[in-house]
Design a protein around this motif. Structure first.
Motif, PDB file in Angstrom:
ATOM      1  N   VAL A 153      -3.333  -3.540  -0.699  1.00  0.00           N
ATOM      2  CA  VAL A 153      -2.784  -4.698   0.017  1.00  0.00           C
ATOM      3  C   VAL A 153      -1.291  -4.480   0.279  1.00  0.00           C
ATOM      4  O   VAL A 153      -0.801  -4.713   1.386  1.00  0.00           O
ATOM      5  N   THR A 154      -0.579  -3.988  -0.722  1.00  0.00           N
ATOM      6  CA  THR A 154       0.861  -3.712  -0.572  1.00  0.00           C
ATOM      7  C   THR A 154       1.108  -2.659   0.506  1.00  0.00           C
ATOM      8  O   THR A 154       1.986  -2.823   1.362  1.00  0.00           O
ATOM      9  N   LYS A 155       0.323  -1.592   0.479  1.00  0.00           N
ATOM     10  CA  LYS A 155       0.465  -0.527   1.481  1.00  0.00           C
ATOM     11  C   LYS A 155       0.168  -1.061   2.880  1.00  0.00           C
ATOM     12  O   LYS A 155       0.888  -0.774   3.839  1.00  0.00           O
ATOM     13  N   CYS A 156      -0.880  -1.851   2.999  1.00  0.00           N
ATOM     14  CA  CYS A 156      -1.256  -2.434   4.286  1.00  0.00           C
ATOM     15  C   CYS A 156      -0.115  -3.305   4.824  1.00  0.00           C
ATOM     16  O   CYS A 156       0.252  -3.201   5.996  1.00  0.00           O
ATOM     17  N   ALA A 157       0.449  -4.136   3.972  1.00  0.00           N
ATOM     18  CA  ALA A 157       1.552  -5.009   4.392  1.00  0.00           C
ATOM     19  C   ALA A 157       2.748  -4.189   4.872  1.00  0.00           C
ATOM     20  O   ALA A 157       3.368  -4.522   5.894  1.00  0.00           O
ATOM     21  N   LYS A 158       3.061  -3.120   4.163  1.00  0.00           N
ATOM     22  CA  LYS A 158       4.192  -2.264   4.560  1.00  0.00           C
ATOM     23  C   LYS A 158       3.943  -1.611   5.918  1.00  0.00           C
ATOM     24  O   LYS A 158       4.847  -1.533   6.750  1.00  0.00           O
ATOM     25  N   ILE A 159       2.731  -1.137   6.132  1.00  0.00           N
ATOM     26  CA  ILE A 159       2.390  -0.490   7.408  1.00  0.00           C
ATOM     27  C   ILE A 159       2.483  -1.495   8.558  1.00  0.00           C
ATOM     28  O   ILE A 159       3.024  -1.190   9.623  1.00  0.00           O
ATOM     29  N   LEU A 160       1.971  -2.702   8.340  1.00  0.00           N
ATOM     30  CA  LEU A 160       2.043  -3.723   9.389  1.00  0.00           C
ATOM     31  C   LEU A 160       3.499  -4.103   9.677  1.00  0.00           C
ATOM     32  O   LEU A 160       3.886  -4.244  10.839  1.00  0.00           O
ATOM     33  N   ALA A 161       4.294  -4.246   8.640  1.00  0.00           N
ATOM     34  CA  ALA A 161       5.704  -4.601   8.828  1.00  0.00           C
ATOM     35  C   ALA A 161       6.442  -3.505   9.596  1.00  0.00           C
ATOM     36  O   ALA A 161       7.261  -3.806  10.469  1.00  0.00           O
ATOM     37  N   ALA A 162       6.131  -2.257   9.298  1.00  0.00           N
ATOM     38  CA  ALA A 162       6.782  -1.139   9.997  1.00  0.00           C
ATOM     39  C   ALA A 162       6.443  -1.149  11.485  1.00  0.00           C
ATOM     40  O   ALA A 162       7.261  -0.760  12.321  1.00  0.00           O
ATOM     41  N   LYS A 163       5.243  -1.615  11.824  1.00  0.00           N
ATOM     42  CA  LYS A 163       4.837  -1.711  13.236  1.00  0.00           C
ATOM     43  C   LYS A 163       5.285  -3.028  13.868  1.00  0.00           C
ATOM     44  O   LYS A 163       5.063  -3.247  15.054  1.00  0.00           O
ATOM     45  N   GLU A 164       5.825  -3.929  13.043  1.00  0.00           N
ATOM     46  CA  GLU A 164       6.198  -5.275  13.486  1.00  0.00           C
ATOM     47  C   GLU A 164       4.990  -6.044  13.995  1.00  0.00           C
ATOM     48  O   GLU A 164       5.053  -6.758  15.006  1.00  0.00           O
ATOM     49  N   TRP A 165       3.874  -5.891  13.290  1.00  0.00           N
ATOM     50  CA  TRP A 165       2.638  -6.595  13.617  1.00  0.00           C
ATOM     51  C   TRP A 165       2.372  -7.674  12.579  1.00  0.00           C
ATOM     52  O   TRP A 165       2.791  -7.570  11.429  1.00  0.00           O
TER      53      TRP A 165
END
Length: 160
Positions: free
Chosen positions: A6-18
């Motif tokens: 969940v933490t990794k997913c959140a970081k990836i989404l934030a990096a894409k600004e999604w």
């Protein structure tokens, strides 16, 4: 504390600004809660709808009664409709819908035992329908399902 996935997913989404939104039946809001505890929650979490009861699926998320009657509330067909409607409501980059059976008393059968979880994830470029059977207590099934949803989002977003 949210899982590593969940933490990794959140970081990836934030990096894409999604952003991300959820339609939760079997997880009853737990997925939104898990994502809300990540450091990126303010950047990514749009919101969610807990649609545990059929009434909410039909009256709030516009799933036709005929589809629920034909396929059951815990099915790929209903999960897809939940994702589509939630995506419209939240205007989210990623929408995750989840239904399933964490304990006895639903629509379980030999072909769809307790532990069967249905996912539908809508992204800007594709829709993923996924089914998986998990083992364990109701809480373990729910937590495994949340991690599976996060993994599906990670895999999909990484390929975009």
């Amino acid at each position: 504390m949210p899982s590593d996935l969940v933490t990794k997913c959140a970081k990836i989404l934030a990096a894409k600004e999604w952003n991300i939104a959820f339609a939760e039946s079997v997880t009853a809001g737990r997925m939104s809660a898990e994502f809300s505890m990540t450091n990126e929650s303010g950047k990514i979490l749009r919101g969610g709808i807990t649609c545990y009861e059929i009434f909410v699926k039909e009256q709030i998320l516009n799933v036709p009664h005929s589809i629920i009657e034909k396929y059951t509330p815990e099915s790929a067909e209903v999960t897809q409709r939940l994702a589509e409607e939630t995506s419209k409501i939240f205007n989210s980059n990623i929408t995750v819908a989840i239904t399933g059976l964490a304990k006895a008393g639903g629509s379980e059968t030999k072909e769809k035992p307790v532990g069967t979880i249905f996912f539908c994830i809508i992204t800007p470029v594709k829709k993923i329908n996924h089914r998986k059977v998990f083992k364990g207590s109701a809480e373990k099934i729910v937590l495994q399902a949340i991690d599976e949803a996060a993994k599906l989002v990670i895999d999909c977003v990484a390929s975009l």
